[in-house]
Design a protein around this motif. Structure first.
Motif, mmCIF file in Angstrom:
data_model
loop_
_atom_site.group_PDB
_atom_site.id
_atom_site.type_symbol
_atom_site.label_atom_id
_atom_site.label_comp_id
_atom_site.label_asym_id
_atom_site.label_seq_id
_atom_site.Cartn_x
_atom_site.Cartn_y
_atom_site.Cartn_z
ATOM 1 N N PHE A 187 -22.721 49.958 -44.855
ATOM 2 C CA PHE A 187 -21.261 49.964 -44.786
ATOM 3 C C PHE A 187 -20.613 48.603 -45.034
ATOM 4 O O PHE A 187 -19.393 48.511 -45.114
ATOM 5 C CB PHE A 187 -20.799 50.482 -43.418
ATOM 6 C CG PHE A 187 -21.290 51.863 -43.121
ATOM 7 C CD1 PHE A 187 -20.770 52.956 -43.797
ATOM 8 C CD2 PHE A 187 -22.272 52.080 -42.172
ATOM 9 C CE1 PHE A 187 -21.227 54.242 -43.532
ATOM 10 C CE2 PHE A 187 -22.731 53.357 -41.894
ATOM 11 C CZ PHE A 187 -22.208 54.438 -42.576
ATOM 12 N N GLY A 188 -21.437 47.551 -45.135
ATOM 13 C CA GLY A 188 -20.866 46.213 -45.268
ATOM 14 C C GLY A 188 -20.420 45.703 -43.908
ATOM 15 O O GLY A 188 -20.784 46.255 -42.874
ATOM 16 N N GLU A 189 -19.638 44.654 -43.921
ATOM 17 C CA GLU A 189 -19.157 44.093 -42.664
ATOM 18 C C GLU A 189 -17.933 44.879 -42.213
ATOM 19 O O GLU A 189 -16.917 44.913 -42.893
ATOM 20 C CB GLU A 189 -18.814 42.614 -42.836
ATOM 21 C CG GLU A 189 -20.041 41.762 -43.057
ATOM 22 C CD GLU A 189 -19.729 40.279 -43.094
ATOM 23 O OE1 GLU A 189 -18.689 39.878 -42.550
ATOM 24 O OE2 GLU A 189 -20.526 39.546 -43.679
ATOM 25 N N VAL A 190 -18.057 45.525 -41.047
ATOM 26 C CA VAL A 190 -16.980 46.327 -40.475
ATOM 27 C C VAL A 190 -16.608 45.693 -39.147
ATOM 28 O O VAL A 190 -17.472 45.485 -38.291
ATOM 29 C CB VAL A 190 -17.432 47.797 -40.272
ATOM 30 C CG1 VAL A 190 -16.351 48.616 -39.597
ATOM 31 C CG2 VAL A 190 -17.845 48.407 -41.606
ATOM 32 N N GLU A 191 -15.328 45.398 -38.981
ATOM 33 C CA GLU A 191 -14.867 44.677 -37.790
ATOM 34 C C GLU A 191 -15.285 45.373 -36.493
ATOM 35 O O GLU A 191 -15.764 44.732 -35.559
ATOM 36 C CB GLU A 191 -13.345 44.532 -37.834
ATOM 37 C CG GLU A 191 -12.772 43.790 -36.647
ATOM 38 C CD GLU A 191 -11.253 43.692 -36.706
ATOM 39 O OE1 GLU A 191 -10.671 43.360 -35.667
ATOM 40 O OE2 GLU A 191 -10.659 43.958 -37.764
ATOM 41 N N GLU A 192 -15.113 46.693 -36.418
ATOM 42 C CA GLU A 192 -15.455 47.419 -35.197
ATOM 43 C C GLU A 192 -16.948 47.345 -34.891
ATOM 44 O O GLU A 192 -17.340 47.271 -33.732
ATOM 45 C CB GLU A 192 -15.022 48.888 -35.299
ATOM 46 C CG GLU A 192 -13.537 49.100 -35.175
ATOM 47 C CD GLU A 192 -12.769 48.721 -36.436
ATOM 48 O OE1 GLU A 192 -11.558 48.517 -36.348
ATOM 49 O OE2 GLU A 192 -13.391 48.634 -37.517
ATOM 50 N N LEU A 193 -17.766 47.355 -35.909
ATOM 51 C CA LEU A 193 -19.209 47.249 -35.680
ATOM 52 C C LEU A 193 -19.578 45.859 -35.168
ATOM 53 O O LEU A 193 -20.453 45.731 -34.311
ATOM 54 C CB LEU A 193 -19.977 47.578 -36.958
ATOM 55 C CG LEU A 193 -19.899 49.032 -37.417
ATOM 56 C CD1 LEU A 193 -20.609 49.197 -38.759
ATOM 57 C CD2 LEU A 193 -20.474 49.976 -36.378
ATOM 58 N N ALA B 66 -12.133 52.305 -22.813
ATOM 59 C CA ALA B 66 -13.130 51.478 -23.471
ATOM 60 C C ALA B 66 -12.880 51.352 -24.973
ATOM 61 O O ALA B 66 -13.168 50.324 -25.577
ATOM 62 C CB ALA B 66 -14.531 52.039 -23.229
ATOM 63 N N LEU B 67 -12.332 52.395 -25.581
ATOM 64 C CA LEU B 67 -12.199 52.445 -27.033
ATOM 65 C C LEU B 67 -10.827 52.054 -27.560
ATOM 66 O O LEU B 67 -10.687 51.767 -28.747
ATOM 67 C CB LEU B 67 -12.536 53.850 -27.541
ATOM 68 C CG LEU B 67 -13.936 54.344 -27.203
ATOM 69 C CD1 LEU B 67 -14.097 55.777 -27.632
ATOM 70 C CD2 LEU B 67 -14.990 53.474 -27.828
ATOM 71 N N LYS B 68 -9.824 52.009 -26.699
ATOM 72 C CA LYS B 68 -8.466 51.774 -27.207
ATOM 73 C C LYS B 68 -8.315 50.415 -27.879
ATOM 74 O O LYS B 68 -7.526 50.283 -28.811
ATOM 75 C CB LYS B 68 -7.423 51.965 -26.113
ATOM 76 C CG LYS B 68 -7.467 50.955 -25.001
ATOM 77 C CD LYS B 68 -6.459 51.319 -23.933
ATOM 78 C CE LYS B 68 -6.589 50.373 -22.754
ATOM 79 N NZ LYS B 68 -5.751 50.810 -21.650
ATOM 80 N N ASP B 69 -9.067 49.435 -27.440
ATOM 81 C CA ASP B 69 -9.002 48.123 -28.092
ATOM 82 C C ASP B 69 -9.556 48.169 -29.509
ATOM 83 O O ASP B 69 -9.174 47.380 -30.354
ATOM 84 C CB ASP B 69 -9.776 47.074 -27.290
ATOM 85 C CG ASP B 69 -9.112 46.773 -25.961
ATOM 86 O OD1 ASP B 69 -7.889 47.011 -25.841
ATOM 87 O OD2 ASP B 69 -9.812 46.314 -25.046
ATOM 88 N N HIS B 70 -10.453 49.097 -29.762
ATOM 89 C CA HIS B 70 -11.051 49.217 -31.088
ATOM 90 C C HIS B 70 -10.159 49.983 -32.061
ATOM 91 O O HIS B 70 -10.052 49.622 -33.216
ATOM 92 C CB HIS B 70 -12.407 49.933 -31.011
ATOM 93 C CG HIS B 70 -13.472 49.120 -30.363
ATOM 94 N ND1 HIS B 70 -14.259 48.239 -31.055
ATOM 95 C CD2 HIS B 70 -13.866 49.037 -29.070
ATOM 96 C CE1 HIS B 70 -15.100 47.663 -30.224
ATOM 97 N NE2 HIS B 70 -14.885 48.136 -29.020
ATOM 98 N N ASN C 169 -13.158 54.290 -41.974
ATOM 99 C CA ASN C 169 -13.744 53.563 -40.861
ATOM 100 C C ASN C 169 -14.613 54.465 -39.995
ATOM 101 O O ASN C 169 -14.664 54.320 -38.794
ATOM 102 C CB ASN C 169 -12.635 52.927 -40.017
ATOM 103 C CG ASN C 169 -13.167 51.821 -39.145
ATOM 104 O OD1 ASN C 169 -14.304 51.397 -39.286
ATOM 105 N ND2 ASN C 169 -12.367 51.375 -38.226
ATOM 106 N N VAL C 170 -15.272 55.393 -40.626
ATOM 107 C CA VAL C 170 -16.079 56.373 -39.925
ATOM 108 C C VAL C 170 -17.225 55.719 -39.163
ATOM 109 O O VAL C 170 -17.466 56.042 -38.001
ATOM 110 C CB VAL C 170 -16.624 57.425 -40.911
ATOM 111 C CG1 VAL C 170 -17.632 58.330 -40.249
ATOM 112 C CG2 VAL C 170 -15.470 58.224 -41.483
ATOM 113 N N ALA C 171 -17.927 54.814 -39.791
ATOM 114 C CA ALA C 171 -19.091 54.192 -39.151
ATOM 115 C C ALA C 171 -18.693 53.491 -37.869
ATOM 116 O O ALA C 171 -19.359 53.630 -36.843
ATOM 117 C CB ALA C 171 -19.757 53.199 -40.102
#
Length: 141
Positions: A42-48, A82-86, A124-126
């Protein structure tokens, strides 16, 4: 094949990759990910990258956040917090109430892909699947 079906197939394959190839399981819970595999695909993904840092911090014992959340809230509330920041509260609420987690647990990749497209997640599925999967285990403690 319609454009919509092509998108569904691609997203379903991405979800399957995250869950079957990149996820690291301990018993039935996801405890981490092979981030090299995720980055290769996926390359560089901010959330990952954020998730990688959170997992590393948690492994070092520096992140009591997930334990505190799990101790004081329902699973759903814990997940949203936990996820809202993402991803933002509205998106996470839609994913959880729309049945995304149920589809992931049943390995219903196409149904999960259709839901993600319906709520506006395409590119942004990953990140979403990885973060959702990791925190589902943390919030269930």
């Amino acid at each position: 094949m319609s454009e919509e079906n092509k998108k569904v197939d691609k997203i379903a394959k991405d979800i399957e990759f995250v869950m079957e190839e990149a996820a690291i399981y301990l018993e039935n819970d996801v405890v981490g990910f092979d981030f090299d595999k995720l980055e290769d695909r996926f390359g560089e993904v901010e959330e990952l990258e954020k998730l990688r840092k959170e997992i590393e911090s948690s492994e070092l014992g520096n992140d009591p956040k997930s334990i505190e959340l799990a101790a004081t809230q329902s699973w759903k509330s814990c997940m949203i917090d936990a996820l809202k920041d993402h991803f933002g509260v509205a998106l996470i609420e839609a994913a959880l109430t729309g049945g995304l987690w149920g589809y992931l647990k049943k390995k219903a990749w196409k149904e999960a892909a259709k839901l993600l497209l319906k709520i506006g997640i395409g590119g942004n599925v990953a990140g979403l699947v990885a973060v959702l999967t990791y925190y589902s285990g943390k919030c269930a403690l």
